[in-house]
Design an enzyme around this catalytic site. Sequence first.
Site, PDB file in Angstrom:
ATOM      1  CE  LYS A  35     -55.491  32.936  19.264  1.00  0.00           C
ATOM      2  NZ  LYS A  35     -55.331  33.469  20.470  1.00  0.00           N
ATOM      3  CE1 TYR A  43     -52.111  41.803  20.958  1.00  0.00           C
ATOM      4  CE2 TYR A  43     -49.660  42.019  20.853  1.00  0.00           C
ATOM      5  CZ  TYR A  43     -50.964  41.232  20.905  1.00  0.00           C
ATOM      6  OH  TYR A  43     -50.532  39.848  20.985  1.00  0.00           O
ATOM      7  CE1 TYR A  93     -54.915  38.658  22.323  1.00  0.00           C
ATOM      8  CE2 TYR A  93     -52.987  37.725  23.512  1.00  0.00           C
ATOM      9  CZ  TYR A  93     -53.577  38.268  22.368  1.00  0.00           C
ATOM     10  OH  TYR A  93     -53.058  38.231  20.779  1.00  0.00           O
TER      11      TYR A  93
HETATM   12  C1  LIG Z   1     -55.604  34.962  20.697  1.00  0.00           C
HETATM   13  C2  LIG Z   1     -55.979  35.118  22.269  1.00  0.00           C
HETATM   14  C3  LIG Z   1     -57.220  35.863  22.493  1.00  0.00           C
HETATM   15  C4  LIG Z   1     -58.281  36.448  21.393  1.00  0.00           C
HETATM   16  O1  LIG Z   1     -58.690  35.263  20.435  1.00  0.00           O
HETATM   17  P1  LIG Z   1     -59.219  35.926  19.308  1.00  0.00           P
HETATM   18  O2  LIG Z   1     -59.751  34.653  18.612  1.00  0.00           O
HETATM   19  O3  LIG Z   1     -57.953  36.242  18.305  1.00  0.00           O
HETATM   20  O4  LIG Z   1     -60.071  37.179  19.150  1.00  0.00           O
HETATM   21  C5  LIG Z   1     -57.708  35.956  23.772  1.00  0.00           C
HETATM   22  N1  LIG Z   1     -56.948  35.358  24.694  1.00  0.00           N
HETATM   23  C6  LIG Z   1     -55.742  34.879  24.693  1.00  0.00           C
HETATM   24  C7  LIG Z   1     -54.925  34.417  25.793  1.00  0.00           C
HETATM   25  C8  LIG Z   1     -55.118  34.716  23.119  1.00  0.00           C
HETATM   26  O5  LIG Z   1     -53.958  34.227  23.010  1.00  0.00           O
END
Ligand SMILES: *Cc1c(COP(=O)(O)O)cnc(C)c1O
Length: 333
Positions: free
Chosen positions: A49, A260, A286
């Site tokens: 992000k 999720y 993730y």
């Molecule tokens: C938000 C996030 C993702 C996914 O990214 P998107 O742009 O939302 O698809 C992947 N890995 C981590 C650690 C994240 O925080």
Amino acid sequence: MHIEKLPRFALAHLPTPLEPLPALSKSLGGPHLLIKRDDQTGLALGGNKTRKLEFIVGQALAEGADTLITAGAAQSNHCRQTAAAAAKAGLRCELILNGTKPEWPEGNLFLDRIFGAQEHWIERRQRAEKFVEVAENLRAQGRKPHIIPVGGSNSVGATGYVVAMIELMDQLRASGERVDHIVFGSSSGGTQAGILVGAKVAGFPGQLHGVSIDKNDPEHLEYEIEVAQIANGCAGYIGTTARFAKDDVKMIYGCAGGGYGVVGELEREAIRLMARSEGILLDPVYAGRAFGGLINLIRQGKFRRDETVLFWHTGGGPALFAYARELLDREGR
Ligand SMILES: *Cc1c(COP(=O)(O)O)cnc(C)c1O
């Protein structure tokens, strides 16, 4: 293309490292594995992000905003990085968090508090109306809010990953390496959209694979359509004529287990394997899930042994501390 002229607020330590994973490549029996360390973007324990927020905060400041509003789950990495970015930019931050407010904050939520973000707790289905309500209340107080969608996934945020692909291509050119496949976790789509646009503008010749971390099936290709829309918006924002359709978006499904944030054997194994062979931490929501997906693809023989596969580490480490009970067994091992 006019990326250089777009509003941008420096937040990240760039370029992030590009490293080989020799022990893992060996223990999995090939292909040659590389890792792009976006867990090391430098802002508040890092993550993907940060790259998006450079452009989003740049736009918010250019508009004269004084507050950032965004939303996510209690363990949202996006919310944590937004809270940190707001602090650095001298903005206030309001977070719309879904689920039950825990008695005591752990992981990312703990850090949101350290950064001084305001919390609004809601149920997931109330998210859209809460965005409007929080923004209206702030405007009534004379403040100027800037709304950031979940995950920072809009045309502006995705621009961070166009820049990331250009950065990666520069690194590959300098090291003389060639990458055949890039694998990464995908959820709100901005990362994948930006990588897709970046691959086009930077001339990346390999294949891109987004591992869906929250869907087990391709629901009517809705997600692919969404990613293509963000990519088109981003292409317009940076001023290229490239356009994308749902068929350009390649997803890997079937890794989302119980849904999720629900930890299963896939993430437990992936996290231990990466930690014990390379000393690198993955999160359970993730990157651990996405890497578990990559391990599956390797075991299914989807890559040739002489190919090079790049795993894009998108961060998420702080969530580990909120999942200790799910990641260890009853004896705490
Ligand atoms: C938000 C996030 C993702 C996914 O990214 P998107 O742009 O939302 O698809 C992947 N890995 C981590 C650690 C994240 O925080």
